[in-house]
Structure formats: structure tokens, C-alpha cells
Write a protein that holds these residues in place. Structure first.
Motif, short mmCIF file in Angstrom:
data_model
loop_
_atom_site.label_atom_id
_atom_site.label_comp_id
_atom_site.label_asym_id
_atom_site.label_seq_id
_atom_site.Cartn_x
_atom_site.Cartn_y
_atom_site.Cartn_z
N SER A 1 0.84 -1.21 0.00
CA SER A 1 0.00 0.00 0.00
C SER A 1 0.87 1.25 0.00
N ASN A 2 0.33 2.31 -0.61
CA ASN A 2 0.98 3.62 -0.69
C ASN A 2 2.34 3.57 -1.40
N ASP B 1 -3.11 2.41 -3.48
CA ASP B 1 -3.52 3.31 -2.39
C ASP B 1 -3.58 2.57 -1.05
N SER B 2 -3.97 3.28 0.00
CA SER B 2 -3.97 2.71 1.34
C SER B 2 -5.00 1.60 1.51
N ASN B 3 -5.97 1.51 0.59
CA ASN B 3 -6.96 0.44 0.62
C ASN B 3 -6.56 -0.75 -0.25
N GLY B 4 -5.37 -0.69 -0.84
CA GLY B 4 -4.91 -1.77 -1.69
C GLY B 4 -5.43 -1.72 -3.11
#
Length: 124
Positions: A84-85, A106-109
Motif C-alpha cells: 500500500s501507498n 492506495d492505502s486500501n490496496g
């Protein structure tokens, strides 16, 4: 004297001839942690390199090295654990042409392209 000035100006305006062309943007096929460079068994994968970056630090995740692979689907698929990220850049050769696929996880995969659009991560 005019010729001495015109020739260097023409050379400067023409740029550097004979350089390697930039790779063409082309998406890969991603399903979870499974990455395929093509799902057409007629396509031959020549090489690949997957780089990741976070906070300006770039590192190679996996690379096929310098040997020409000449593999086709399904043998041109690999498994990668996406973080992530992170931004990922995949450089690969397919049918002796150079391609690049860049995206952000992103942070949600979720995978997003460089325009912030979500990438479809399923293939058939």
C-alpha cells in the motif's frame, strides 16, 4: 562566417539523433498478487523489471535479468505482493518492443493509474 554560426544552430535544434526510443505505455493484467504481461499465448515476453517507490526511494522488486526469456502465457505470469501507498513501474519487453506500466497502490490496496483512475484488476 554565416556558415560557422548556422551549422551549430541547426545541430542544436535537431537534438541528439539515434537515441533509444522511450517505451510505449501498455497495461499489464493484474488479478490480486498475480501479474501477467499478456494473456495472448502468441505474445513472447522478452524481459521484465518491476520497481517500486515510496517517499522518493526506488528499489527493484523483481527482475528477469539480462537473459531473453521468450515465454508466453501462462508462463509469463509472476506473483508479486503489492504494498500500500507505493508507486510501481513495470518495464517489460513483449515481441521485441519495449513497454511500461505505471500505477499507484492506495492505502486500501486499490490500484490506480497515473491519472488517479482505478485500474480494473481482473482478467479472463
Amino acid at each position: 562566417m554565416k556558415r560557422l554560426i548556422i551549422v551549430p544552430v541547426i545541430f542544436l535544434l535537431s537534438g541528439c539523433p539515434g537515441g533509444n526510443p522511450a517505451p510505449h505505455p501498455r497495461a499489464t493484467f493484474i488479478n490480486g498478487d498475480h501479474l501477467c504481461f499478456s494473456v495472448d499465448n502468441k505474445d513472447l515476453l522478452n524481459y521484465y523489471t518491476v520497481d517500486e517507490s515510496e517517499d522518493g526511494k526506488i528499489q527493484t522488486v523483481v527482475s528477469s535479468g539480462y537473459n531473453k526469456l521468450n515465454t508466453s502465457y501462462p508462463d509469463n505470469c509472476i506473483d508479486i505482493k503489492w504494498k500500500s501507498n507505493h508507486t510501481y513501474v513495470i518495464n517489460y519487453g513483449l515481441n521485441d518492443k519495449k513497454y511500461v506500466h505505471e500505477f499507484f497502490v492506495d492505502s486500501n490496496g486499490k490500484l490506480n493509474n497515473d491519472k488517479g483512475e482505478m485500474i480494473k484488476t481482473e482478467y479472463h
